[in-house]
Write a protein that holds these residues in place. Structure first.
Motif, mmCIF file in Angstrom:
data_model
loop_
_atom_site.group_PDB
_atom_site.id
_atom_site.type_symbol
_atom_site.label_atom_id
_atom_site.label_comp_id
_atom_site.label_asym_id
_atom_site.label_seq_id
_atom_site.Cartn_x
_atom_site.Cartn_y
_atom_site.Cartn_z
ATOM 1 N N THR A 178 34.439 27.083 47.515
ATOM 2 C CA THR A 178 35.881 27.326 47.385
ATOM 3 C C THR A 178 36.206 28.775 47.731
ATOM 4 O OG1 THR A 178 36.087 25.648 45.657
ATOM 5 C CG2 THR A 178 37.850 27.268 45.813
ATOM 6 N N LEU A 179 35.408 29.688 47.217
ATOM 7 C CA LEU A 179 35.619 31.102 47.513
ATOM 8 C C LEU A 179 35.377 31.391 48.993
ATOM 9 C CD1 LEU A 179 33.996 32.772 44.368
ATOM 10 C CD2 LEU A 179 36.383 32.118 44.740
ATOM 11 N N ASP A 180 34.402 30.696 49.610
ATOM 12 C CA ASP A 180 34.170 30.837 51.052
ATOM 13 C C ASP A 180 35.421 30.442 51.842
ATOM 14 O OD1 ASP A 180 31.565 31.629 50.594
ATOM 15 O OD2 ASP A 180 30.679 29.672 51.092
ATOM 16 N N ALA A 181 36.030 29.330 51.445
ATOM 17 C CA ALA A 181 37.231 28.856 52.136
ATOM 18 C C ALA A 181 38.383 29.850 51.976
ATOM 19 C CB ALA A 181 37.634 27.479 51.608
ATOM 20 N N LEU A 182 38.543 30.388 50.781
ATOM 21 C CA LEU A 182 39.595 31.381 50.548
ATOM 22 C C LEU A 182 39.323 32.663 51.333
ATOM 23 C CD1 LEU A 182 40.044 30.858 46.710
ATOM 24 C CD2 LEU A 182 41.790 30.457 48.469
ATOM 25 N N GLU A 183 38.054 33.049 51.424
ATOM 26 C CA GLU A 183 37.680 34.234 52.190
ATOM 27 C C GLU A 183 38.106 34.080 53.650
ATOM 28 O OE1 GLU A 183 35.738 37.973 53.086
ATOM 29 O OE2 GLU A 183 36.461 37.043 51.229
ATOM 30 N N LEU A 204 46.497 32.239 42.180
ATOM 31 C CA LEU A 204 45.164 32.645 42.617
ATOM 32 C C LEU A 204 44.741 33.947 41.944
ATOM 33 C CD1 LEU A 204 42.641 32.414 44.306
ATOM 34 C CD2 LEU A 204 43.907 33.369 46.257
ATOM 35 N N TRP A 205 45.646 34.909 41.830
ATOM 36 C CA TRP A 205 45.270 36.191 41.232
ATOM 37 C C TRP A 205 44.855 36.038 39.770
ATOM 38 C CZ3 TRP A 205 47.329 39.513 37.404
ATOM 39 C CH2 TRP A 205 46.782 40.814 37.397
ATOM 40 N N GLU A 229 30.420 38.472 47.042
ATOM 41 C CA GLU A 229 30.268 38.651 48.491
ATOM 42 C C GLU A 229 31.408 38.003 49.269
ATOM 43 O OE1 GLU A 229 26.387 37.054 49.099
ATOM 44 O OE2 GLU A 229 25.359 38.874 48.418
ATOM 45 N N HIS A 230 32.630 38.340 48.870
ATOM 46 C CA HIS A 230 33.834 37.856 49.554
ATOM 47 C C HIS A 230 34.813 39.021 49.660
ATOM 48 C CE1 HIS A 230 31.996 34.128 47.956
ATOM 49 N NE2 HIS A 230 32.505 33.573 49.052
ATOM 50 N N PRO A 231 34.556 39.950 50.568
ATOM 51 C CA PRO A 231 35.330 41.196 50.604
ATOM 52 C C PRO A 231 36.826 41.014 50.805
ATOM 53 C CG PRO A 231 33.950 40.936 52.574
ATOM 54 C CD PRO A 231 33.506 39.919 51.602
ATOM 55 N N ALA A 232 37.232 40.069 51.654
ATOM 56 C CA ALA A 232 38.666 39.867 51.885
ATOM 57 C C ALA A 232 39.351 39.334 50.629
ATOM 58 C CB ALA A 232 38.886 38.913 53.055
ATOM 59 N N LEU A 233 38.669 38.430 49.930
ATOM 60 C CA LEU A 233 39.244 37.837 48.715
ATOM 61 C C LEU A 233 39.427 38.880 47.626
ATOM 62 C CD1 LEU A 233 40.059 35.289 47.121
ATOM 63 C CD2 LEU A 233 37.654 35.000 46.524
ATOM 64 N N TRP A 234 38.409 39.704 47.396
ATOM 65 C CA TRP A 234 38.507 40.682 46.312
ATOM 66 C C TRP A 234 39.378 41.876 46.709
ATOM 67 C CZ3 TRP A 234 37.718 38.789 41.845
ATOM 68 C CH2 TRP A 234 36.819 37.728 41.682
ATOM 69 N N ALA A 235 39.499 42.156 48.012
ATOM 70 C CA ALA A 235 40.464 43.164 48.454
ATOM 71 C C ALA A 235 41.884 42.678 48.182
ATOM 72 C CB ALA A 235 40.277 43.461 49.943
ATOM 73 N N TYR A 236 42.102 41.395 48.388
ATOM 74 C CA TYR A 236 43.388 40.754 48.058
ATOM 75 C C TYR A 236 43.682 40.898 46.561
ATOM 76 C CZ TYR A 236 46.133 36.524 46.835
ATOM 77 O OH TYR A 236 47.035 35.629 46.304
ATOM 78 N N LEU A 276 35.063 43.540 39.972
ATOM 79 C CA LEU A 276 36.097 44.544 40.228
ATOM 80 C C LEU A 276 36.268 45.444 39.012
ATOM 81 C CD1 LEU A 276 39.175 42.945 42.041
ATOM 82 C CD2 LEU A 276 37.268 44.197 43.028
ATOM 83 N N ASP A 277 36.599 46.693 39.275
ATOM 84 C CA ASP A 277 37.017 47.600 38.211
ATOM 85 C C ASP A 277 38.524 47.444 38.075
ATOM 86 O OD1 ASP A 277 37.681 49.612 36.497
ATOM 87 O OD2 ASP A 277 36.490 51.155 37.482
ATOM 88 N N TRP A 278 38.929 46.426 37.322
ATOM 89 C CA TRP A 278 40.353 46.080 37.236
ATOM 90 C C TRP A 278 41.179 47.230 36.662
ATOM 91 C CZ3 TRP A 278 42.003 41.670 39.453
ATOM 92 C CH2 TRP A 278 41.047 40.670 39.723
#
Length: 284
Positions: A178-183, A204-205, A229-236, A276-278
């Motif tokens: 699922t995370l791969d698809a979101l990435e 999602l957030w 290991e999903h940089p685009a997702l966690w950058a979002y 993440l360091d929220w």
């Protein structure tokens, strides 16, 4: 308004009142008629709080923020007891949040978090914010289903202490897929389904916050590294955390205390691997 028992709590009513467009609905949109009662340490409460802020409803529909951990032994809040007593005859169950109450009657309109968030987005707000744009309902619903089944439920099963090992492994794979698809989806996108924030982004957030601050505690370190290991997702997730309507509601200490107060699962090695360091990214 319909009242039905909550699963697992035969004496606890679930209020399903809805806010409509006009007087025929019974509950119609009037400034300051309604009040929210929620805890931002709870995922449902956090979703509603973010929605409330994005719509700018501080004056239109005031919100009462409750403590992270309920103060009654049954898991309810003493402050909500009068509302439940007024709304359900001889009610003896827990006075749970979130609640949307009606100041005119002194009773509960709804305890159903998805409906509360939908009604706020559809019938209140100003400044042109469209959290549920025309023709976007099916896309938002699809994101909500993906978050529920592919992330939250999969993470819960993958981190469960009992059950079959093959089922836990399958759940871990489903979570990662699922995370791969979101990435892939977010590689060239700022938001989920439109060029502006919608209810899909709120969903999602909050799901990602819950994954990293609660579910991660019960996952092994290898799976948590795989999740990270999903940089685009966690950058979002970081971008939205920096938005004042999102980050200002992050009660990290409260989330931790609420999780430890309610969770019976065993802590795993992944608890030490923060994604993440929220606190650093959240805008205050």
């Amino acid at each position: 308004m319909s009242v039905t028992p909550l699963a697992g709590h035969p004496s606890a009513p679930d209020f399903h009142g809805r806010i409509g467009h006009d007087a025929r609905s019974g509950h119609y949109a009037v400034p300051r008629r309604y009040r929210l009662h929620l805890s931002t340490a709870c995922p449902d409460g956090l979703r509603i709080a973010v929605t409330h802020s994005l719509l700018g409803l501080d004056d239109t529909c005031p919100a009462v923020v409750l403590p992270a951990v309920p103060d009654c032994r049954d898991g309810g809040y003493a402050a909500l007891r009068p509302l439940y007593d007024a709304s359900a005859h001889r009610y003896t169950g827990p006075a749970r949040a979130p609640v949307l109450s009606d100041a005119w009657s002194g009773r509960i309109v709804s305890t159903h978090a998805p409906a509360i968030a939908r009604d706020l987005a559809r019938h209140f707000g100003s400044g042109g914010v469209q959290l549920r744009p025309c023709a976007a309902e099916s896309e938002i619903d699809a994101v909500e289903r993906m978050c529920a089944a592919g992330i939250t439920q999969a993470a819960q099963l993958a981190g469960s202490a009992g059950g079959d090992a093959s089922e836990r492994a399958a759940a871990a794979d489903r979570l990662a897929q699922t995370l791969d698809a979101l990435e892939r989806w977010l590689l060239d996108r700022e938001f989920m389904i439109r060029d502006q924030i919608t209810a899909a982004d709120v969903e999602l957030w909050v799901t990602l916050v819950e994954l990293d601050t609660a579910h991660r505690n019960h996952l092994d370190a290898a799976l948590v590294r795989r999740i990270a290991e999903h940089p685009a997702l966690w950058a979002y997730a970081r971008r939205l955390a920096a938005h004042p309507a999102f980050g200002t509601h992050l009660d990290l200490d409260g989330i931790a205390r609420r999780h430890h107060a309610h969770c019976q699962g065993l802590e795993a090695a992944g608890a030490a691997v923060q994604i993440l360091d929220w606190a650093c990214h959240a805008r205050r």
